[in-house]
Structures are given as C-alpha cells and as structure tokens.
Design a protein around this motif. Structure first.
Motif, short mmCIF file in Angstrom:
data_model
loop_
_atom_site.label_atom_id
_atom_site.label_comp_id
_atom_site.label_asym_id
_atom_site.label_seq_id
_atom_site.Cartn_x
_atom_site.Cartn_y
_atom_site.Cartn_z
N GLN A 159 0.84 -1.21 0.00
CA GLN A 159 0.00 0.00 0.00
C GLN A 159 0.87 1.25 0.00
N ASN A 160 2.03 1.13 0.66
CA ASN A 160 2.93 2.27 0.72
C ASN A 160 3.54 2.55 -0.66
N THR A 212 0.36 3.89 -2.81
CA THR A 212 -0.21 5.14 -2.26
C THR A 212 -1.61 5.42 -2.83
N ASP A 213 -2.38 6.20 -2.10
CA ASP A 213 -3.64 6.76 -2.60
C ASP A 213 -4.50 5.77 -3.38
N SER A 235 -4.56 2.77 -7.81
CA SER A 235 -4.14 4.02 -7.17
C SER A 235 -4.34 5.13 -8.18
N ASN A 291 -5.00 1.76 2.47
CA ASN A 291 -3.84 2.55 2.90
C ASN A 291 -3.78 2.69 4.41
#
Lengths: 124, 370
Positions: free
Chosen positions: A31-32, A35-36, A60, A90
């Motif tokens: 998820q990092n 992102t978003d 994302s 996230n």
C-alpha cells in the motif's frame, strides 16, 4: 519501515492471507508503494479460484495493480466497505482493508507461502 | 527505446533521492513521480505552492536575421505578434498537419527566440527544425543538456518567488519572460505553467539548479507547499484539460481536431501543415478531442480504454485519471463530432465492463471564485 504481522502468510507479489480466517489483503509495504488507493475491484462472492489467479484489482491514482490469490478455494466473503472507502487499504491494510475471505482447502499451499520473517527479507 | 539504453538523470537526481522521491522512467528520463503522495501534492499546488523539477524539458535558442520568418514557417501561431519579453503557446506540425510537438516560444529580442519543448521530443524537434533551416540566416542551438528547470505553481507562488529572489524581484506575468545574468550564467524566469494555477517556470544552468531547488522547496514548505512529482503534474494538467503530447496530441491529429485552433494563425502566411488545416477548416473536422467524466462509481479511466456508444466502439481514451479536486474519473478522447458537444452519454470500457460517462466542457476543474 513497513509493518509485517507475524501471524500472516505472504505471497511474493505482496498479498497476505490469514490462515485462521482466510482473509486476504495487500501488505503495508504494497500500500505504501501504491499510495492513494482510489478503487478496488472486488472478486465475485462464490467464485472458485486457484492459487496465483488474478482475482482483484487495486487502483491508485497512478496505476492499476492486479491482486493474485494466495490460495485456492471459494470466495466466501468480500469487503464491501472498500467500495465506499478504498483508502482503507492505505490506512489499515491488515485490518479493515482486507479484500476478501477464502475457504482454503489446501494447507500445503499456505505452507508454501512466505512467513513473516521471509517476507521481511523479501522487501528489505 | 531499447531497454538497455541508460536513462537520463536530472541534475536534481540526488536531491530527489534525498527527499525520498519515488523515481520512475519518463520519456527516457528517470524522474520523480511523487514524494509524499500524488493527492497530497496535487492539493498543495491548488492550495499553496508546489515545486516541480522540469529539467527534462528541452530549450532551444533560435537566432538570426531570418529567425522570425523561419519560426513563422515552422510554427502555427504568429510569432510576429510577440514583443520582446513575451511568449506564446504554439505547435510544430508535420506536412499532414499532424502535431509533432506543442511548445512555448518566447521572443527575447528582435532576432533571438527561446523555445521550451517536451522532453520526449527534443531530438525530433531539433532535427525537424534544423532540416528546414536551409540557407537562411538562422542558428538553432539546443541548450537542453546544460539547462535545469523548475516550475513553481500555486496561489502562493508570488510569495515563494519573493522569498527566494528578494522582495524587489519582479514576478513574471503570464506569457512573459525575464532574463537575468548571474555569476553562474543566464537565468530565465517565465510566466508559464501546466497546472491552471498562477505560477512561473525557472531555467538556470544545470550545475546551479540544486541550490535553487532547495531554496524554492524550503520557501514553499514555509507556506504549506511542497515538492511535487510528475504524478500530480499529470493530474493537475488533466483537470485543466491541457493536452499531453504523446497521449492527447499525435502526428495523426491536427490542432483543429485537438481543439487548439486558437493557436493557429491562418492569416500570417505559409507554414508547414497549413494546406491540410485550411481544407479541414472548410470541410469540418471528423473527430474532436473531447472531455468526459464518469457518472457512476468506476475504476479511474486511463489511456487506451475503448469508448462505447450506440452499440459500438467509437474511440479510445487518450488521457484519463481520477481528478483529486473533483474526486471523479475524468478523461479525454477523440470522439466523432456528433459526440463532441457536452452532455452526450457514452461508456468507457474498463477490463471488459462498461461504465457510464458523459461528455463535458473543458476545463474539468474551475477554481472556486472568491
């Protein structure tokens, strides 16, 4: 440093599975990287999948990423909360950001996945 | 490009790594797609100020007695309308009227011009221009490799400029350019941008750009701004409906089809591609680059998705994405004229499923008025 819970099993493509509940999601590391998260295409309830099948899509802002099932079996629950709040992936990737639950029939498949220590090594 | 071709690095490469940027390949360059996150960075530009590395963009100097006439033959807009210190958006076309590149052309003096071109097109543009110089008194110099660039964009960009260049520094008004010379070389300060916000672009010798970047980033941070990567640069420009060459502009589409007729001057005399455009203007275009928005929850539309209407595929999407300001999927496609006015129902095919959308007027995003 990404969080890697001890009790889960991991695919090299960054999905996790909880051997107790059959819940599947993507890791904190994943998820990092993404992102978003803005959209999650969920699997169909009752779908029969094989380990390694492309089963969901996490989008994302920048890209669409395929999610692969860590285990074979039947999809017995999907996380509808992600439809309204995809960013749960996230904010809580190992909790409220789970994607689906699978009734996994083959214990050997789960054993073949990485444990937390191996996954930590994998993303180091 | 072969996979073995080493990617070019911005003179700001080490600065990006130090800031924890995620670097990705873009137009042959390794560039930051994001630092903290695309949505955060996007919102920072709309609300305060963002600092972008645009060192990958190309810069040409065109100089000589015939430079003005030469550029008028090569570009669609009328360069003779520019007073020294002023610039214009313009297009470089092929013989078929298709777009090779979109660029900004500035007049520095009677005989000197400064062109800012897209990173992916530096070599192509240079070769095309050079090929047409023939025996005229024109010298074309590509200074891209020695030049670094920054874009500072957002409502606080004036304050950021003053913080870095001094209270007395003149802010470059839209489409103007100011030159100053320092011990380090020439600095270009341009009133341009690609975000729809007030802002400016700044070009300086590559060897000095890291120092400038750090100063601008720190001045932006003090005002709620931040460094911004190519990811947000793309969402910001898309919200404004600005075309991206390679996505929305192509050698097979003319400026009239792209909705850029405003930047074509038919009265100035001959230019490459003019005959095709004249014919197209009188006969009418068949397709037009049209904005659309998703009207129900859907995955974000992206490039090359089929556009479906009346039971058939009518086009393919060009740019697309989720608009952080509107929290809605938006995109553009060359649609048949019948679908190019606002309010037409279409569908976007995403992974074999059709999602409803409607055509809308650009820009997608308008700044809330005060």
């Amino acid at each position: 440093m990404s969080y890697v819970p001890d009790h889960l099993h991991y695919r090299d493509s960054h999905e996790w599975i909880d051997p107790q509940t059959g819940a599947v999601g993507i890791t904190d590391h994943a998820q990092n990287e993404l992102t978003d998260v803005v959209f999650v295409e969920l699997p169909k309830l009752g779908a029969l999948v094989n380990a390694g099948d492309q089963i969901a899509v996490v989008e994302s802002v920048k890209a669409a990423s395929d999610i692969y099932s860590p285990a074979s079996g039947e999809v017995i629950e999907i996380n509808d909360d992600l439809a309204g709040e995809p960013a749960l992936i996230n904010t809580d990737p190992f909790g409220r950001g789970w994607i689906y639950k699978i009734k996994a029939g083959h214990a050997a498949e789960l054993d073949a996945l990485m444990d937390a220590a191996a996954y930590r090594q994998h993303i180091a | 490009m072969s996979e073995n071709t080493p990617m070019k690095r911005s003179p700001l490469h080490d600065a990006h790594v130090a800031l924890g940027a995620r670097l990705v390949p873009f137009a042959g360059w390794e560039m930051p797609v994001q630092y903290s996150g695309i949505v955060d960075e996007h919102k920072a530009v709309r609300a305060s100020a963002g600092v972008f590395d645009i060192s990958h963009m190309g810069q040409f100097l065109v100089e000589g007695r015939d430079a003005e006439a030469f550029l008028n033959r090569m570009l669609t807009n009328n360069i003779s309308r520019l007073a020294p210190g002023h610039g214009q958006y313009t297009l470089l076309l092929n013989e078929r009227g298709g777009v090779i590149d979109d660029l900004i052309a500035y007049r520095m003096s009677e005989r000197e011009f400064f062109l800012v071109v897209n990173a992916s097109m530096i070599d192509v543009d240079y070769a095309w221009l050079q090929k047409h110089i023939s025996d005229t008194d024109v010298r074309l110099v590509d200074i891209s490799a020695e030049t670094g660039g920054l874009a500072i964009q957002g409502p606080k960009s004036r304050a950021v400029l003053r913080a870095v260049l001094g209270e007395g520094a003149t802010y470059p008004e839209r489409n103007t350019i100011q030159l100053s010379t320092s011990g380090d070389g020439v600095l270009y300060l341009c009133g341009t941008g690609y975000t729809g916000e007030e802002g400016f672009e700044f070009f300086a010798p590559a060897a000095t750009i890291t120092g400038w970047f750090e100063k601008f980033v720190s001045a932006a941070r003090e005002r709620g701004g931040m460094p911004v990567g190519l990811g947000a640069r793309d969402t910001l420009r898309l919200e404004m409906g600005y075309p991206l060459n390679g996505n929305d502009l192509s050698p097979d589409k003319t400026p009239l089809e792209a909705g850029l007729g405003f930047f074509v001057d038919f009265e100035k005399g001959k230019f490459i591609g003019r005959e095709v455009l004249v014919k197209q203007k009188s006969e009418g275009v068949l397709t037009r680059l049209t904005g659309f928005r998703m009207t129900a929850p859907s995955p974000p539309p992206r490039a090359h998705y089929p556009v479906f209407a009346n039971g058939e595929v009518i086009a393919e999407t060009c740019s697309g994405g989720l608009s952080p300001s509107l929290a809605q999927g938006i995109g553009m496609a060359y649609l048949p004229l019948a679908f190019s006015r606002p309010g037409c129902a279409i569908e976007i095919v995403i992974r074999d499923r059709r999602y409803p959308a409607e055509t809308v007027k650009k820009p997608f995003y308008r700044k809330p008025s005060n």
